[in-house]
Design a protein around this motif. Structure first.
Motif, PDB file in Angstrom:
ATOM      1  N   PHE A 694       0.842  -1.190   0.000  1.00  0.00           N
ATOM      2  CA  PHE A 694       0.000   0.000   0.000  1.00  0.00           C
ATOM      3  C   PHE A 694       0.882   1.247   0.000  1.00  0.00           C
ATOM      4  N   VAL A 695       0.491   2.233  -0.792  1.00  0.00           N
ATOM      5  CA  VAL A 695       1.190   3.514  -0.849  1.00  0.00           C
ATOM      6  C   VAL A 695       0.141   4.609  -0.729  1.00  0.00           C
ATOM      7  N   ILE A 696       0.403   5.587   0.199  1.00  0.00           N
ATOM      8  CA  ILE A 696      -0.480   6.745   0.324  1.00  0.00           C
ATOM      9  C   ILE A 696       0.345   7.983   0.025  1.00  0.00           C
ATOM     10  N   ASP A 697      -0.098   8.777  -0.928  1.00  0.00           N
ATOM     11  CA  ASP A 697       0.620   9.987  -1.308  1.00  0.00           C
ATOM     12  C   ASP A 697      -0.009  11.194  -0.605  1.00  0.00           C
ATOM     13  N   PHE A 698       0.853  12.037  -0.022  1.00  0.00           N
ATOM     14  CA  PHE A 698       0.402  13.271   0.616  1.00  0.00           C
ATOM     15  C   PHE A 698       1.050  14.431  -0.131  1.00  0.00           C
ATOM     16  N   PRO A 699       0.403  14.913  -1.175  1.00  0.00           N
ATOM     17  CA  PRO A 699       1.034  15.931  -2.030  1.00  0.00           C
ATOM     18  C   PRO A 699       1.404  17.198  -1.278  1.00  0.00           C
ATOM     19  N   SER A 700       0.549  17.640  -0.350  1.00  0.00           N
ATOM     20  CA  SER A 700       0.845  18.896   0.345  1.00  0.00           C
ATOM     21  C   SER A 700       2.071  18.777   1.246  1.00  0.00           C
ATOM     22  N   SER A 701       2.320  17.568   1.753  1.00  0.00           N
ATOM     23  CA  SER A 701       3.498  17.343   2.610  1.00  0.00           C
ATOM     24  C   SER A 701       4.716  16.923   1.798  1.00  0.00           C
ATOM     25  N   LYS A 702       4.484  16.613   0.552  1.00  0.00           N
ATOM     26  CA  LYS A 702       5.556  16.213  -0.369  1.00  0.00           C
ATOM     27  C   LYS A 702       6.290  14.957   0.102  1.00  0.00           C
ATOM     28  N   PHE A 703       5.572  14.025   0.662  1.00  0.00           N
ATOM     29  CA  PHE A 703       6.142  12.707   0.929  1.00  0.00           C
ATOM     30  C   PHE A 703       5.015  11.677   0.889  1.00  0.00           C
ATOM     31  N   SER A 704       5.439  10.410   0.863  1.00  0.00           N
ATOM     32  CA  SER A 704       4.492   9.302   0.783  1.00  0.00           C
ATOM     33  C   SER A 704       4.718   8.354   1.938  1.00  0.00           C
ATOM     34  N   VAL A 705       3.674   7.655   2.297  1.00  0.00           N
ATOM     35  CA  VAL A 705       3.723   6.654   3.362  1.00  0.00           C
ATOM     36  C   VAL A 705       3.354   5.312   2.758  1.00  0.00           C
ATOM     37  N   CYS A 706       3.989   4.239   3.199  1.00  0.00           N
ATOM     38  CA  CYS A 706       3.673   2.911   2.646  1.00  0.00           C
ATOM     39  C   CYS A 706       3.604   1.886   3.775  1.00  0.00           C
ATOM     40  N   PHE A 707       2.909   0.816   3.506  1.00  0.00           N
ATOM     41  CA  PHE A 707       2.793  -0.277   4.476  1.00  0.00           C
ATOM     42  C   PHE A 707       2.350  -1.529   3.731  1.00  0.00           C
ATOM     43  N   ASN A 708       2.510  -2.671   4.382  1.00  0.00           N
ATOM     44  CA  ASN A 708       2.080  -3.957   3.840  1.00  0.00           C
ATOM     45  C   ASN A 708       0.925  -4.495   4.664  1.00  0.00           C
ATOM     46  N   ILE A 709       0.113  -5.313   4.030  1.00  0.00           N
ATOM     47  CA  ILE A 709      -0.934  -6.051   4.734  1.00  0.00           C
ATOM     48  C   ILE A 709      -0.717  -7.534   4.448  1.00  0.00           C
ATOM     49  N   ASP A 710      -0.419  -8.295   5.496  1.00  0.00           N
ATOM     50  CA  ASP A 710      -0.208  -9.734   5.351  1.00  0.00           C
ATOM     51  C   ASP A 710      -1.532 -10.440   5.633  1.00  0.00           C
ATOM     52  N   GLY A 711      -2.348 -10.537   4.610  1.00  0.00           N
ATOM     53  CA  GLY A 711      -3.650 -11.162   4.754  1.00  0.00           C
ATOM     54  C   GLY A 711      -3.614 -12.643   4.449  1.00  0.00           C
ATOM     55  N   GLU A 712      -4.768 -13.244   4.514  1.00  0.00           N
ATOM     56  CA  GLU A 712      -4.913 -14.659   4.228  1.00  0.00           C
ATOM     57  C   GLU A 712      -5.644 -14.835   2.902  1.00  0.00           C
ATOM     58  N   PRO A 713      -5.304 -15.892   2.146  1.00  0.00           N
ATOM     59  CA  PRO A 713      -6.028 -16.147   0.886  1.00  0.00           C
ATOM     60  C   PRO A 713      -7.533 -16.225   1.137  1.00  0.00           C
ATOM     61  N   GLY A 714      -8.296 -15.545   0.315  1.00  0.00           N
ATOM     62  CA  GLY A 714      -9.744 -15.513   0.476  1.00  0.00           C
ATOM     63  C   GLY A 714     -10.247 -14.296   1.212  1.00  0.00           C
ATOM     64  N   ASP A 715      -9.352 -13.574   1.944  1.00  0.00           N
ATOM     65  CA  ASP A 715      -9.770 -12.356   2.633  1.00  0.00           C
ATOM     66  C   ASP A 715     -10.255 -11.313   1.632  1.00  0.00           C
ATOM     67  N   ILE A 716     -11.264 -10.549   2.043  1.00  0.00           N
ATOM     68  CA  ILE A 716     -11.778  -9.451   1.223  1.00  0.00           C
ATOM     69  C   ILE A 716     -11.523  -8.161   1.984  1.00  0.00           C
ATOM     70  N   LEU A 717     -10.656  -7.307   1.434  1.00  0.00           N
ATOM     71  CA  LEU A 717     -10.240  -6.083   2.116  1.00  0.00           C
ATOM     72  C   LEU A 717     -11.074  -4.907   1.619  1.00  0.00           C
ATOM     73  N   ARG A 718     -11.528  -4.083   2.576  1.00  0.00           N
ATOM     74  CA  ARG A 718     -12.265  -2.876   2.232  1.00  0.00           C
ATOM     75  C   ARG A 718     -11.250  -1.773   1.969  1.00  0.00           C
ATOM     76  N   LEU A 719     -11.102  -1.384   0.708  1.00  0.00           N
ATOM     77  CA  LEU A 719     -10.089  -0.402   0.325  1.00  0.00           C
ATOM     78  C   LEU A 719     -10.619   1.021   0.441  1.00  0.00           C
ATOM     79  N   VAL A 720     -11.830   1.241  -0.070  1.00  0.00           N
ATOM     80  CA  VAL A 720     -12.483   2.552   0.027  1.00  0.00           C
ATOM     81  C   VAL A 720     -13.912   2.314   0.488  1.00  0.00           C
ATOM     82  N   SER A 721     -14.354   3.075   1.491  1.00  0.00           N
ATOM     83  CA  SER A 721     -15.715   2.906   1.989  1.00  0.00           C
ATOM     84  C   SER A 721     -16.327   4.273   2.222  1.00  0.00           C
ATOM     85  N   ASP A 722     -17.200   4.669   1.305  1.00  0.00           N
ATOM     86  CA  ASP A 722     -17.888   5.955   1.422  1.00  0.00           C
ATOM     87  C   ASP A 722     -19.341   5.785   0.983  1.00  0.00           C
ATOM     88  N   HIS A 723     -19.931   4.681   1.390  1.00  0.00           N
ATOM     89  CA  HIS A 723     -21.252   4.300   0.900  1.00  0.00           C
ATOM     90  C   HIS A 723     -22.336   5.289   1.319  1.00  0.00           C
TER      91      HIS A 723
END
Length: 951
Positions: A694-723
């Motif tokens: 995962f990479v998150i860009d923060f243009p106003s701060s001029k840097f990016s943050v990244c991280f990993n998610i060690d999930g399990e096969p079959g997992d369904i990840l909610r990436l964006v939720s604005d329902h």
């Protein structure tokens, strides 16, 4: 025995030929040897058969062979027939062959004794005296007699005693696709039992052959009806064999088997039906030696709503079976109307009776019931007011379209049925045509049906042709009810409207019709043309169309240098072909001539008609086609010439053909081009890709943050939720793979499916995999990821770049890009997968959440010192200086998270991103824990932890 022969003789003289199975066995075992030497024939015929042969008044047919090659829907057929006159005086031999009315005869040769005559195609002129005709032969006639959809070719000659005559007929045709299948038909009606009877059909379809079937022989009363009642097994002696792309079908009945089918030699129609593999894409484009042909027949499309007016003849001539069968067919058709359709019914004789005045009614159980009552009570009476009925139907439909807020992409049409000629009101055909065209005004299509021998079929044909419809004609003794239902089935499911096919103007010329008002399920659109620039590596093709509330753009580049793919030389089963015929070129000429004939039929200008006639005649002469403007003249090749050898025409891979009347439209106006595609949307760094990273860009701060998610096969990840606010949710499902050797992970995970859901302004969802996309906004559409396409609706656009990426734009304020990762030779730890990128998040609310969504409207601060000392915020220009620090700190929503400097590759490794990496499954960086972002199913729209909703 004498009594038996006498009874047999008595039947033979009345029926025209012997009818005993015993005699058939005699003929099979003794007669059917080599007939090339007449003396041998006399010696081989047993006494009983010889006695009965002397009772015959016509030559015997010793051989009847049909050999055909079908190459991508384009069929080359050769018919060979040998007749033997074993009598003591010259006798007339008649060669008669029913061929499809859409076919063009391309050659005819006959040999009589030691003389050979060949056919020469010449331009048709005014009739002159035939002083140069041989006294012992009549010229062949390709239009002598007509049945529904078929014409009878006839040639008669006087065969000298103890000699034989041989006939060779060649014709070509395009196999039209109807109700989802191509149908190739051979008429087997030799009028007598034949010693050597054989049909051989070779089929080559590079797209792949599917649903190959050979139904029972069809007699003339059921000709034109695609449905087979009762027994569906192939005719006796039929052998079918095929691979993925090749098929060979043979029919070789013995004389005994012929007798069991029909003792008068009229066996019926030998039929082959099949289809090819296809998908929703730009279609099948075939190129060979400077010519191309394009077949377009998409599948997996939802049907468009219809506005249909049935205009039915109820004049006195419809009394009896015709009206009864019409009613039966309409009862069934009404049941097949869909809930989104609207309809009305008009009955006409000398009076016009409208079922529902000034409106079309929706399809409801009550309306269907009332419509059936109205049809049931129709009674035949009075004359035939064709003009008045069409004017009433056109006004009804035009008013409905103008006064109601109908679906802009619904299909409107009139289905008109009659059994007669105009006798009441306007009776001049020319005025009826003009009035109808003025009334329709290109707003909808007119489909016409004629029943019986009294109908003005030319009038019905031209009315349909001028108003983007098609026509059918059924004989009185045919099963009209099943024909009518079959005809409706062809046009009852429109899938696309306003179909336009474009090619670069500087690359092609002489392109046939490229705009079609409708595409019906089970049919096919065909375009052909010539290449201008043969040095180009590819031909760009774009197809635009409308489907219900969606606009579709399909595009691709077709490689031009494909000689190996489009050449059949060396293909098993087709070895005896010449291989020197450019079948695509002939198919282009075939389609172009058909188009010229139709244009001439529609024209009212004499000068234009003469021009079109000369153009069609010139092309027909160049390609040796017998058309309405050319004629086949027989020339003597000279004495003692060799018997004609069977010339089996065999070109290459893909066919073309007659423009389907069901898709008649107008040529797209020159100079009108589709608007250029929008510039490609710039992809941001904010993404979830790979394992997944995962990479998150923060243009106003001029840097990016990244991280990993060690999930399990079959997992369904909610990436964006604005329902709740924007109505948008994005979920990603993980697939597992073994970890690389010597790695610290027990397994890898990738995104195998991305699901995008939206409920504003209307409900829709997208399910994306590396192979296909399913779009459902109340109507399901399936798209392949290996074909470029664009689908647009009022609030959603999906753009596919083949085998590369998919861009999804929602209300022009939210855009996501999904990258497609394919491995040609994947390692054990690799899987085909997807990457998810957020390109535009302006339309997402400040309350959006998810593993990516929670950072879109929040800033993250980077602290200069470690966690155990005092903290100082880093300015924008100080970020680079912090790289050497082993541990730095992020401040997110009051939480402090240790981070380290890393580099990540995104966009398929094309770009390197510097980022601050948060360890331990983004602990403290994200709200809650990893498990809080697990969805229960791909369509889960829950917006808070532990909450589950479904779209």
């Amino acid at each position: 025995m004498i009594l038996w022969l006498w009874l047999f003789w008595g039947f033979s003289t009345s029926a025209g030929q012997p009818d005993s199975e015993l005699m058939a066995r005699y003929l099979e075992e003794e007669l059917m040897a080599d007939y090339s030497i007449m003396e041998q024939v006399a010696r081989r015929v047993p006494r009983q058969a010889k006695f009965l042969q002397r009772l015959e008044t016509r030559p015997r047919m010793s051989e009847f062979t049909v050999k055909s090659t079908i190459i991508s829907r384009y069929a080359f057929t050769t018919v060979s027939c040998t007749m033997v006159n074993s009598g003591s005086e010259a006798r007339e031999g008649v060669f008669e062959m029913q061929i499809p009315a859409a076919a063009f005869i391309s050659n005819f040769t006959m040999s009589i004794g030691n003389k050979t005559y060949y056919g020469e195609v010449t331009g048709k002129e005014k009739k002159h005296s035939s002083d140069d005709k041989a006294r012992d032969k009549k010229p062949p006639s390709p239009t002598d007699g007509r049945e529904n959809g078929y014409e009878t070719f006839k040639a008669s000659v006087f065969i000298p005693r103890k000699m034989q005559a041989r006939f060779l007929l060649h014709y070509e045709e395009l196999l039209q696709r109807r109700l989802g299948k191509y149908e190739y038909t051979v008429s087997i009606r030799p009028q007598q039992l034949v010693g050597r009877l054989r049909v051989e059909v070779n089929i080559l379809e590079n797209s792949g052959i599917v649903s190959l079937e050979v139904p029972p022989l069809r007699n003339s009363k059921h000709k034109g009806n695609g449905k087979v009642e009762g027994d569906v097994s192939p005719p006796p002696s039929t052998v079918v064999g095929h691979t993925k792309t090749l098929a060979k079908v043979t029919f070789n009945p013995s004389v005994v088997e012929q007798t069991r089918i029909a003792r008068n030699g009229i066996l019926g129609d030998f039929i082959i039906r099949y289809d090819v593999n296809r998908e929703l894409s730009v279609g099948d484009v075939q190129i060979l030696n400077g010519y191309f042909v394009h077949y377009f027949a998409p599948t997996d499309l939802p049907p468009l709503p219809k506005n249909v007016v049935f205009v039915l003849d109820s004049s006195a001539s419809m009394v009896g079976t015709k009206l009864k069968q019409t009613k039966e067919a309409l009862f069934t058709i009404l049941q097949d109307l869909r809930p989104e359709d609207h309809f009305n019914i008009i009955g006409f004789s000398n009076r016009i009776k409208v079922w529902q005045q000034d409106r079309l009614v929706p399809v409801t159980p009550n309306n269907i019931r009332d419509a059936k009552k109205y049809i049931h009570n129709m009674s035949p009476t009075g004359g035939t007011n064709i003009n008045g009925a069409l004017q009433t139907g056109a006004k009804l439909l035009n008013d409905y379209i103008a006064q109601n807020d109908i679906d802009a992409r619904s299909v409107s049409l009139i289905i008109f049925l009659t059994d007669g000629r105009p006798t009441v009101g306007e009776t001049q055909s020319s005025k009826i045509l003009t009035n109808t065209k003025d009334a329709v005004r290109d707003k909808f299509c007119l489909f016409t049906i004629g029943i019986g021998n009294d109908v003005d079929q030319k009038l019905l044909e031209r009315m349909a042709l001028e108003n983007c419809g098609m026509t059918r004609h059924f004989q009185e003794d045919e099963d009209a009810a099943s024909h009518l239902k079959g005809f409706y089935d062809e046009i009852g499911t429109p899938l696309l409207s306003d179909i336009r096919v474009d090619y670069p103007e500087d690359n092609v010329e002489q392109v046939t019709q490229n705009f079609f008002p409708n595409y019906f399920n089970g049919s096919e659109i065909i375009i052909a043309g010539k290449l201008i620039n043969r040095t180009s590596d590819s031909l760009h093709v774009e197809v635009t169309a409308s489907n219900s509330k969606k606009y579709i753009l399909l595009k691709t580049d077709v490689a031009i240098d494909l000689p190996s793919r489009n050449d059949i030389r060396g293909v098993p089963g087709l070895e005896d072909g010449k291989g020197d015929k450019n079948y695509i070129e002939r198919a282009w000429s075939y389609l172009t001539i058909k188009e010229l004939l139709n244009s001439r039929l529609k024209s009212d200008d004499d000068q234009e008609k003469d021009y079109l006639m000369e153009k069609a005649k010139s092309m027909a002469l160049a390609y040796n086609f017998v058309t309405p403007f050319t004629v086949l003249k027989m020339r003597e090749a000279g004495l003692h010439s060799e018997l004609p050898q069977e010339e089996f025409i065999s070109p290459s891979t893909d066919g073309i053909g007659e423009k389907l009347q069901s898709l008649q439209g107008h040529k797209a106006p020159p100079g009108i081009r589709r608007q250029q595609d929008k510039q490609r949307i710039k992809i941001s760094k904010t993404s979830a890709d790979g394992d997944p990273h995962f990479v998150i860009d923060f243009p106003s701060s001029k840097f990016s943050v990244c991280f990993n998610i060690d999930g399990e096969p079959g997992d369904i990840l909610r990436l964006v939720s604005d329902h709740k606010e924007s109505g948008v949710t994005v979920n990603g499902q993980l697939i597992g793979a073994p970890a690389p050797p010597n790695g610290h992970k027990k397994h890898r995970t990738y995104f195998s499916t991305i699901t995008i859901l939206s409920n504003k302004p209307e409900r829709s969802y997208l399910e994306i995999t590396p192979k296909r996309i399913i779009l459902d906004d109340g109507e399901r559409l399936i798209l392949s990821c290996d074909r470029s396409a664009v689908v647009r609706s009022s609030s959603l656009e999906v753009s596919i770049s083949a085998n590369s990426n998919i861009t999804v734009t929602i209300r022009d304020t939210i855009s996501f890009v999904i990258l497609i990762h394919h491995y040609k030779k994947p390692a054990p730890y690799q899987r085909n997968h997807l990457g998810f990128y957020i390109s535009n998040s302006k339309g997402l609310s400040s309350d959006s959440h998810g593993l990516l969504g929670q950072f879109l409207n929040h800033e993250v601060k980077l602290l200069q010192e470690s966690l155990n000392t005092s903290h100082q915020e880093v300015g924008q220009n100080q970020t680079e200086a912090l790289k050497p620090n082993p541990t730095n700190t992020l401040k997110v929503k009051g939480r402090l998270i240790p981070v380290v400097w890393k580099q990540r590759r995104i966009y398929n490794g094309q770009q390197e991103v510097d980022c601050w990496f948060a360890k331990n499954n983004a602990d403290k960086l994200i709200d809650g824990s990893y498990k809080d972002y697990l969805a229960s199913h791909p369509f889960d729209t829950g917006t808070s932890f532990g909450t589950i909703n479904s779209l």
